[in-house]
Design an enzyme around this catalytic site. Structure first.
Site, mmCIF file in Angstrom:
data_model
loop_
_atom_site.group_PDB
_atom_site.id
_atom_site.type_symbol
_atom_site.label_atom_id
_atom_site.label_comp_id
_atom_site.label_asym_id
_atom_site.label_seq_id
_atom_site.Cartn_x
_atom_site.Cartn_y
_atom_site.Cartn_z
ATOM 1 N N ARG A 161 -47.693 16.583 34.346
ATOM 2 C CA ARG A 161 -49.021 16.768 33.720
ATOM 3 C C ARG A 161 -49.995 17.506 34.652
ATOM 4 O O ARG A 161 -51.196 17.224 34.671
ATOM 5 C CB ARG A 161 -49.641 15.430 33.295
ATOM 6 C CG ARG A 161 -48.853 14.645 32.263
ATOM 7 C CD ARG A 161 -48.791 15.387 30.931
ATOM 8 N NE ARG A 161 -48.264 14.549 29.874
ATOM 9 C CZ ARG A 161 -46.954 14.413 29.593
ATOM 10 N NH1 ARG A 161 -46.062 15.075 30.291
ATOM 11 N NH2 ARG A 161 -46.569 13.652 28.595
ATOM 12 N N SER A 235 -52.019 10.251 25.150
ATOM 13 C CA SER A 235 -52.066 9.344 26.307
ATOM 14 C C SER A 235 -53.368 9.587 27.066
ATOM 15 O O SER A 235 -53.627 10.712 27.485
ATOM 16 C CB SER A 235 -50.907 9.623 27.264
ATOM 17 O OG SER A 235 -49.678 9.473 26.626
ATOM 18 N N GLU A 331 -55.386 11.341 32.178
ATOM 19 C CA GLU A 331 -54.655 12.575 31.867
ATOM 20 C C GLU A 331 -55.602 13.511 31.112
ATOM 21 O O GLU A 331 -55.588 14.729 31.287
ATOM 22 C CB GLU A 331 -53.440 12.245 30.994
ATOM 23 C CG GLU A 331 -52.584 13.467 30.708
ATOM 24 C CD GLU A 331 -51.829 13.398 29.399
ATOM 25 O OE1 GLU A 331 -52.364 13.898 28.381
ATOM 26 O OE2 GLU A 331 -50.714 12.870 29.389
HETATM 27 P P1 FAD Z 1 -57.830 21.559 24.848
HETATM 28 O O1 FAD Z 1 -57.963 20.095 24.643
HETATM 29 O O2 FAD Z 1 -58.679 22.454 23.993
HETATM 30 O O3 FAD Z 1 -58.076 21.898 26.358
HETATM 31 C C1 FAD Z 1 -57.493 21.136 27.384
HETATM 32 C C2 FAD Z 1 -57.914 21.737 28.746
HETATM 33 O O4 FAD Z 1 -57.333 23.027 28.879
HETATM 34 C C3 FAD Z 1 -59.422 21.949 28.875
HETATM 35 O O5 FAD Z 1 -59.765 21.737 30.219
HETATM 36 C C4 FAD Z 1 -59.625 23.406 28.497
HETATM 37 O O6 FAD Z 1 -60.748 24.003 29.113
HETATM 38 C C5 FAD Z 1 -58.339 24.036 29.009
HETATM 39 N N1 FAD Z 1 -57.882 25.181 28.193
HETATM 40 C C6 FAD Z 1 -57.517 25.149 26.888
HETATM 41 N N2 FAD Z 1 -57.065 26.359 26.512
HETATM 42 C C7 FAD Z 1 -57.173 27.168 27.599
HETATM 43 C C8 FAD Z 1 -56.869 28.542 27.835
HETATM 44 N N3 FAD Z 1 -56.381 29.339 26.887
HETATM 45 N N4 FAD Z 1 -57.106 29.036 29.078
HETATM 46 C C9 FAD Z 1 -57.620 28.259 30.055
HETATM 47 N N5 FAD Z 1 -57.931 26.955 29.890
HETATM 48 C C10 FAD Z 1 -57.707 26.419 28.669
HETATM 49 N N6 FAD Z 1 -49.575 16.170 25.768
HETATM 50 C C11 FAD Z 1 -48.342 16.179 26.329
HETATM 51 O O7 FAD Z 1 -48.134 16.782 27.390
HETATM 52 N N7 FAD Z 1 -47.301 15.516 25.741
HETATM 53 C C12 FAD Z 1 -47.435 14.840 24.581
HETATM 54 O O8 FAD Z 1 -46.480 14.260 24.097
HETATM 55 C C13 FAD Z 1 -48.730 14.814 23.972
HETATM 56 N N8 FAD Z 1 -48.935 14.131 22.817
HETATM 57 C C14 FAD Z 1 -50.165 14.103 22.256
HETATM 58 C C15 FAD Z 1 -50.331 13.391 21.065
HETATM 59 C C16 FAD Z 1 -51.567 13.342 20.450
HETATM 60 C C17 FAD Z 1 -51.722 12.572 19.147
HETATM 61 C C18 FAD Z 1 -52.664 14.034 21.013
HETATM 62 C C19 FAD Z 1 -53.999 14.043 20.335
HETATM 63 C C20 FAD Z 1 -52.507 14.744 22.200
HETATM 64 C C21 FAD Z 1 -51.260 14.776 22.842
HETATM 65 N N9 FAD Z 1 -51.046 15.465 24.048
HETATM 66 C C22 FAD Z 1 -49.796 15.509 24.609
HETATM 67 C C23 FAD Z 1 -52.179 16.138 24.732
HETATM 68 C C24 FAD Z 1 -52.489 17.561 24.206
HETATM 69 O O9 FAD Z 1 -51.951 17.759 22.931
HETATM 70 C C25 FAD Z 1 -51.953 18.656 25.151
HETATM 71 O O10 FAD Z 1 -52.478 18.497 26.433
HETATM 72 C C26 FAD Z 1 -52.281 20.067 24.651
HETATM 73 O O11 FAD Z 1 -51.604 21.026 25.425
HETATM 74 C C27 FAD Z 1 -53.782 20.375 24.681
HETATM 75 O O12 FAD Z 1 -53.970 21.610 24.009
HETATM 76 P P2 FAD Z 1 -55.364 22.026 23.407
HETATM 77 O O13 FAD Z 1 -55.234 23.445 22.925
HETATM 78 O O14 FAD Z 1 -55.822 21.051 22.412
HETATM 79 O O15 FAD Z 1 -56.280 21.979 24.702
HETATM 80 N N1 EPU Z 2 -44.984 0.533 26.575
HETATM 81 C C1 EPU Z 2 -45.448 -0.749 26.412
HETATM 82 N N2 EPU Z 2 -46.568 -0.931 25.633
HETATM 83 C C2 EPU Z 2 -47.200 0.081 25.024
HETATM 84 C C3 EPU Z 2 -46.723 1.393 25.193
HETATM 85 C C4 EPU Z 2 -45.608 1.599 25.985
HETATM 86 O O1 EPU Z 2 -44.910 -1.697 26.942
HETATM 87 O O2 EPU Z 2 -48.188 -0.178 24.325
HETATM 88 C C5 EPU Z 2 -43.787 0.751 27.398
HETATM 89 C C6 EPU Z 2 -42.508 0.558 26.617
HETATM 90 O O3 EPU Z 2 -41.605 -0.134 27.400
HETATM 91 C C7 EPU Z 2 -41.971 1.954 26.454
HETATM 92 C C8 EPU Z 2 -42.533 2.683 27.671
HETATM 93 O O4 EPU Z 2 -43.773 2.048 27.929
HETATM 94 O O5 EPU Z 2 -40.590 1.986 26.423
HETATM 95 C C9 EPU Z 2 -42.759 4.161 27.460
HETATM 96 O O6 EPU Z 2 -43.524 4.352 26.277
HETATM 97 P P1 EPU Z 2 -43.390 5.693 25.411
HETATM 98 O O7 EPU Z 2 -41.963 6.060 25.228
HETATM 99 O O8 EPU Z 2 -44.254 5.528 24.210
HETATM 100 O O9 EPU Z 2 -43.965 6.790 26.359
HETATM 101 P P2 EPU Z 2 -45.215 6.831 27.325
HETATM 102 O O10 EPU Z 2 -44.724 6.766 28.730
HETATM 103 O O11 EPU Z 2 -46.262 5.872 26.927
HETATM 104 C C10 EPU Z 2 -45.089 9.416 27.659
HETATM 105 C C11 EPU Z 2 -46.068 10.542 27.631
HETATM 106 C C12 EPU Z 2 -46.300 10.999 26.205
HETATM 107 C C13 EPU Z 2 -44.964 11.476 25.626
HETATM 108 C C14 EPU Z 2 -43.976 10.310 25.663
HETATM 109 C C15 EPU Z 2 -42.596 10.742 25.224
HETATM 110 C C16 EPU Z 2 -47.491 10.311 29.572
HETATM 111 C C17 EPU Z 2 -48.823 9.914 30.100
HETATM 112 N N3 EPU Z 2 -47.308 10.148 28.267
HETATM 113 O O12 EPU Z 2 -45.720 8.327 27.010
HETATM 114 O O13 EPU Z 2 -47.200 12.099 26.224
HETATM 115 O O14 EPU Z 2 -45.122 11.921 24.304
HETATM 116 O O15 EPU Z 2 -43.871 9.812 27.008
HETATM 117 O O16 EPU Z 2 -42.020 11.555 26.199
HETATM 118 O O17 EPU Z 2 -46.645 10.774 30.336
HETATM 119 C C18 EPU Z 2 -49.504 12.672 26.167
HETATM 120 O O18 EPU Z 2 -49.320 13.192 27.276
HETATM 121 O O19 EPU Z 2 -50.610 12.703 25.576
HETATM 122 C C19 EPU Z 2 -48.395 12.005 25.513
HETATM 123 C C20 EPU Z 2 -48.498 11.398 24.328
#
Ligand code: FAD
Ligand code: EPU
Length: 335
Positions: A161, A235, A331
């Site tokens: 991240r 997250s 994050e």
């Molecule tokens: P924004 O929120 O608009 O911006 C994020 C940051 O990047 C800001 O600081 C902004 O200034 C900068 N930025 C944006 N675009 C640019 C650009 N073109 N050039 C320079 N700077 C820029 N993330 C994960 O890694 N894994 C996941 O599984 C994951 N699951 C998610 C699930 C949900 C339901 C939600 C809501 C979010 C999740 N995220 C996850 C976080 C998010 O989706 C990612 O970080 C995504 O890449 C953010 O993209 P955005 O375009 O919305 O960025």
């Molecule tokens: N867990 C709990 N309680 C909870 C949630 C999770 O006990 O309420 C424990 C469970 O044991 C589970 C483990 O945590 O097995 C891991 O949970 P999960 O698989 O949901 O993944 P996570 O570690 O919580 C990370 C990323 C997610 C990504 C998933 C799948 C980070 C900070 N988050 O979540 O990314 O989608 O793995 O790879 O690394 C994001 O970055 O926004 C994001 C959603």
């Protein structure tokens, strides 16, 4: 190009926080951005899909909504293909476009919200794959000069991240285009979580990249709240990495602790587990709270302010630190 004043960002961030941009413009090309830079003296904030933000105040200066489009096959080799995508492209639609072209590598990153331009910023990751695994290079415009720079993988300092754009170069560049190396003969990554189980439940014996994408979508939809229905930014905290010594102490006190040993000798502990153990899971505090199915996701029940969410995050950090001696780090980009 139109510059709006005092623009509400409520529908432009997935937390649904009602903060305002002092000035706001949408760019659709590098030229648009360079024109703005040449005329503008105000601080610039680049906005993508707003899915990794917590807005705790109005944004001073100029918010630039990056809407540069375009998806292209750049070079086609026997086993791999180089593709590019404009920073304003929707990430998930880009994933689906690649799958349709039978190009593998990003199927595990299905359904991550946001735009392509932000994907390198925190090296998005899910289900055992990170952006860096398929990243080739990117183009970005320096906000101070309007000059276009190319960043190769080694320039980006990708980590969990993390990238140079969240550290040393934070706020200095606008990413305009990202290049990926995708595979015509993808090796499926089914190791993580319940992907394999989900495929078996569907009696899929020889999965395709489309099957993996569908499985990821199914798993994600079962626990992550849809921002269109319940505001959130995924997250809220990173999963902390702790030393072996620290872990061994915790394991004695909490035998059920969930953990993942890392190659660097440290131990990753899921923040969701830590937060749940402190009693926050599903707990509502005013207009905000920790999600009932995933404690790591903080949510907005409708009218939360960014300050309210930040306050809750602070309380969670304190209680996790008190119980486990681990300081959670956000994050999400807190503005
Ligand atoms: P924004 O929120 O608009 O911006 C994020 C940051 O990047 C800001 O600081 C902004 O200034 C900068 N930025 C944006 N675009 C640019 C650009 N073109 N050039 C320079 N700077 C820029 N993330 C994960 O890694 N894994 C996941 O599984 C994951 N699951 C998610 C699930 C949900 C339901 C939600 C809501 C979010 C999740 N995220 C996850 C976080 C998010 O989706 C990612 O970080 C995504 O890449 C953010 O993209 P955005 O375009 O919305 O960025
Ligand atoms: N867990 C709990 N309680 C909870 C949630 C999770 O006990 O309420 C424990 C469970 O044991 C589970 C483990 O945590 O097995 C891991 O949970 P999960 O698989 O949901 O993944 P996570 O570690 O919580 C990370 C990323 C997610 C990504 C998933 C799948 C980070 C900070 N988050 O979540 O990314 O989608 O793995 O790879 O690394 C994001 O970055 O926004 C994001 C959603």
């Amino acid at each position: 190009m139109q510059i709006e004043e005092n623009k509400s960002l409520k529908t432009l961030n997935t937390f649904g926080i009602d903060a305002k941009a002092e000035y706001f413009a949408t760019i659709r090309s590098v030229q648009d951005l360079q024109n703005i830079i040449s005329q503008n003296q105000k601080p610039i904030f680049i906005l993508g899909g707003g899915s990794n933000l917590l807005l705790t105040q109005n944004v001073k200066g100029l918010v630039i909504h990056n809407s540069i489009l375009g998806k292209k096959i750049e070079r086609d080799f026997q086993h791999c293909v180089y593709v590019s995508a404009g920073a304003g492209e929707n990430w998930h639609e880009f994933v689906l476009w690649s799958i349709k072209k039978k190009l593998g590598g990003i199927e595990n990153l299905s359904l991550i919200p946001g735009r392509v331009g932000a994907s390198p910023i925190q090296n998005i990751g899910a289900y055992g794959v990170e952006l860096k695994d398929v990243f080739h290079q990117l183009e970005a415009v320096e906000l101070a000069t309007g000059k276009v720079h190319v960043f190769r993988k080694k320039d980006c300092d990708f980590g969990y991240r993390e990238s140079v754009f969240k550290q040393k170069l934070k706020g200095k560049f606008c990413i305009t285009k990202v290049y990926f190396k995708l595979s015509k003969r993808p090796r499926l990554n089914l190791k993580y979580g319940t992907i394999q189980q989900t495929l078996e439940d569907q009696k899929i014996k020889k999965p395709t990249i489309k099957d993996v994408s569908n499985a990821v979508i199914k798993i994600r939809s079962s626990k992550l709240p849809d921002p269109a229905k319940l505001g959130n930014s995924g997250s809220f905290f990173k999963n902390p990495e702790i030393s072996k010594t620290h872990f061994n102490k915790l394991k004695k006190a909490f035998p059920n602790i969930v953990f993942y040993p890392l190659e660097n000798g440290k131990i990753k502990v899921p923040a969701g587990w830590l937060i749940e153990q402190c009693g926050w899971k599903g707990k509502r505090v005013g207009n905000t709270g920790s999600h009932a199915k995933q404690a790591l996701v903080l949510v907005n029940y409708g009218n939360a302010t960014g300050k309210e969410v930040k306050k809750l995050a602070g309380k969670i950090i304190k209680s996790v630190e008190k119980k486990f001696g681990i300081k959670l780090k956000a994050e999400v980009n807190v503005i």
